[in-house]
Design a protein around this motif. Structure first.
Motif, PDB file in Angstrom:
ATOM      1  N   GLY A 161     -59.871  42.204 -56.508  1.00 46.01           N
ATOM      2  CA  GLY A 161     -59.059  41.980 -57.701  1.00 46.01           C
ATOM      3  C   GLY A 161     -59.936  41.759 -58.913  1.00 46.01           C
ATOM      4  N   GLY A 162     -61.043  41.001 -58.722  1.00 44.71           N
ATOM      5  CA  GLY A 162     -62.022  40.807 -59.793  1.00 44.71           C
ATOM      6  C   GLY A 162     -62.642  42.118 -60.228  1.00 44.71           C
ATOM      7  N   TYR A 163     -62.960  42.980 -59.267  1.00 49.57           N
ATOM      8  CA  TYR A 163     -63.478  44.311 -59.596  1.00 49.57           C
ATOM      9  C   TYR A 163     -62.471  45.092 -60.458  1.00 49.57           C
ATOM     10  N   SER A 181     -60.230  49.647 -56.652  1.00 44.86           N
ATOM     11  CA  SER A 181     -60.375  48.206 -56.404  1.00 44.86           C
ATOM     12  C   SER A 181     -59.010  47.537 -56.286  1.00 44.86           C
ATOM     13  N   ALA A 182     -58.074  47.935 -57.128  1.00 44.17           N
ATOM     14  CA  ALA A 182     -56.724  47.376 -57.061  1.00 44.17           C
ATOM     15  C   ALA A 182     -56.059  47.714 -55.735  1.00 44.17           C
ATOM     16  N   PRO A 233     -70.923  41.885 -59.551  1.00 48.70           N
ATOM     17  CA  PRO A 233     -70.434  41.886 -58.159  1.00 48.70           C
ATOM     18  C   PRO A 233     -71.001  40.735 -57.342  1.00 48.70           C
ATOM     19  N   ALA A 234     -72.256  40.345 -57.618  1.00 45.61           N
ATOM     20  CA  ALA A 234     -72.844  39.214 -56.891  1.00 45.61           C
ATOM     21  C   ALA A 234     -72.084  37.932 -57.192  1.00 45.61           C
ATOM     22  N   MET A 235     -71.673  37.749 -58.433  1.00 43.95           N
ATOM     23  CA  MET A 235     -70.968  36.529 -58.813  1.00 43.95           C
ATOM     24  C   MET A 235     -69.531  36.527 -58.268  1.00 43.95           C
ATOM     25  N   VAL A 236     -68.895  37.683 -58.269  1.00 47.07           N
ATOM     26  CA  VAL A 236     -67.532  37.784 -57.774  1.00 47.07           C
ATOM     27  C   VAL A 236     -67.468  37.413 -56.290  1.00 47.07           C
ATOM     28  N   VAL A 292     -64.319  34.299 -60.040  1.00 44.88           N
ATOM     29  CA  VAL A 292     -63.872  35.571 -60.618  1.00 44.88           C
ATOM     30  C   VAL A 292     -63.538  35.410 -62.097  1.00 44.88           C
ATOM     31  N   VAL A 293     -62.827  34.348 -62.433  1.00 46.48           N
ATOM     32  CA  VAL A 293     -62.462  34.113 -63.829  1.00 46.48           C
ATOM     33  C   VAL A 293     -63.705  33.922 -64.696  1.00 46.48           C
ATOM     34  N   ILE A 294     -64.652  33.130 -64.216  1.00 51.22           N
ATOM     35  CA  ILE A 294     -65.891  32.906 -64.979  1.00 51.22           C
ATOM     36  C   ILE A 294     -66.649  34.216 -65.149  1.00 51.22           C
TER      37      ILE A 294
END
Length: 342
Positions: A161-163, A181-182, A233-236, A292-294
């Protein structure tokens, strides 16, 4: 411009909903017909967190959705779809009969190398090799982290979802990447209908290995196409990456065979020391969503602010891990005292 963005966002939401419906329908059929138990069943052992035999067929719902989305909406990613199918097939054999670790690893390596060779990024070869190694690790860590009800499915939902949001909101958006991604995020939602505690279906290797591969491959594609920086992507997926990486390092330092099943991950310790499956999953969902938000906020910030937010989030995850360690030590000490007293 705004009208195009709104229409694209609505289309992505429709793709996610379709993915959820298709995945849930496929898994419901497998359960209803009894095929779920014939394809692969997880029998509990002394390292399991569950107590009843459970079908390991989640990949039979999530992988077809991802592949169909790529074929219909992002044909330029055809090799990603082919590799995902091959990994799912090999992993299904592993789920059913078991395969040597070297065979599984060879398949993972071949899939990752194929992606970086066919879709090379404009960076030095050594940088591409490092990225390929990170992708290979993501493939395997997703499998390591598939051990509690709702956890891996939740990471799929929030991560992909973040992607999808990142591909839409990025300075250089990618509609194809957003749609695929969705679709995967939607498939995860459909899977969670049967996987949230008490789980009736597990993801299995045929689901977790392709999920990890897709996380790496789509993350790589977004970086290659300058949709997002490599940290995105690493953070997600940072909660999964952090847990699996720290646990692996600890086991290596103790000289243990890291590929063998165990119950030492942070999420496993949370389940065992009182949070339970549902409570652990919900806490992890909150952590995943926060990351994801950050990451999405940082995506449109100056480079200095981006890295500052990345460092802050890594520090936050470290504090969370330390808190779990402290609670685990108290729990283990209490059990030891009780056992000695008994």
């Amino acid at each position: 411009m705004r009208a195009d963005f709104v229409s694209t966002s609505i289309a992505a939401a429709a793709v996610a909903l379709a993915g959820a419906v298709v995945c849930a329908a496929l898994l419901a059929v497998l359960l209803k017909t009894g095929w779920a138990w014939r394809l692969a069943t997880d029998v509990p052992n002394d390292r399991s967190l569950h107590v009843s035999p459970t079908p390991r067929v989640g990949g039979w719902g999530t992988v077809p959705v991802a592949v169909l989305a790529i074929v219909l909406l992002a044909p330029s990613l055809w090799l990603v779809a082919v590799a995902a199918v091959c990994l799912a097939a090999i992993s299904q054999i592993d789920d059913r009969r078991g395969l040597p670790a070297r065979v599984r690893f060879a398949a993972h390596l071949l899939a990752v190398v194929a992606i970086v060779v066919v879709y090379p990024a404009a960076v030095p070869w050594w940088a591409l090799a490092i990225v390929a190694f990170l992708m290979l690790w993501l493939v395997n860590l997703y499998n390591f982290m598939d051990g509690a009800d709702g956890l891996a499915g939740g990471m799929m939902l929030f991560g992909f979802g973040g992607y999808a949001f990142g591909a839409l909101f990025a300075p250089t958006p990618s509609i194809e990447l957003a749609w695929v991604s969705a679709a995967v995020a939607g498939a995860a939602a459909g899977f969670l209908v049967f996987n949230f505690h008490p789980a009736r279906i597990f993801l299995g290797d045929a689901g977790s290995i392709p999920a990890g591969f897709l996380a790496g491959a789509l993350g790589y594609w977004g970086w290659r196409e300058t949709v997002w920086p490599l940290w995105f992507p690493a953070m997600v997926f940072a909660p999964f990456i952090g847990d699996a990486s720290v646990t692996l390092l600890r086991r290596l330092l103790r000289g243990e065979k890291f590929w063998l099943a165990h119950r030492e991950h942070y999420y496993q310790r949370m389940v065992r020391c009182g949070f339970g499956h549902a409570g652990t999953a919900l806490i992890w969902y909150a952590v995943m969503l926060s990351g994801v938000v950050i990451a999405l906020v940082a995506l449109n910030c100056p480079a200095g602010v981006q890295w500052a937010l990345v460092v802050i989030w890594m520090g936050t995850l470290l504090l969370i891990g330390t808190g779990i360690d402290v609670r685990w030590r108290r729990f283990a000490a209490g059990n030891t005292s009780w056992n000695h007293g008994g």
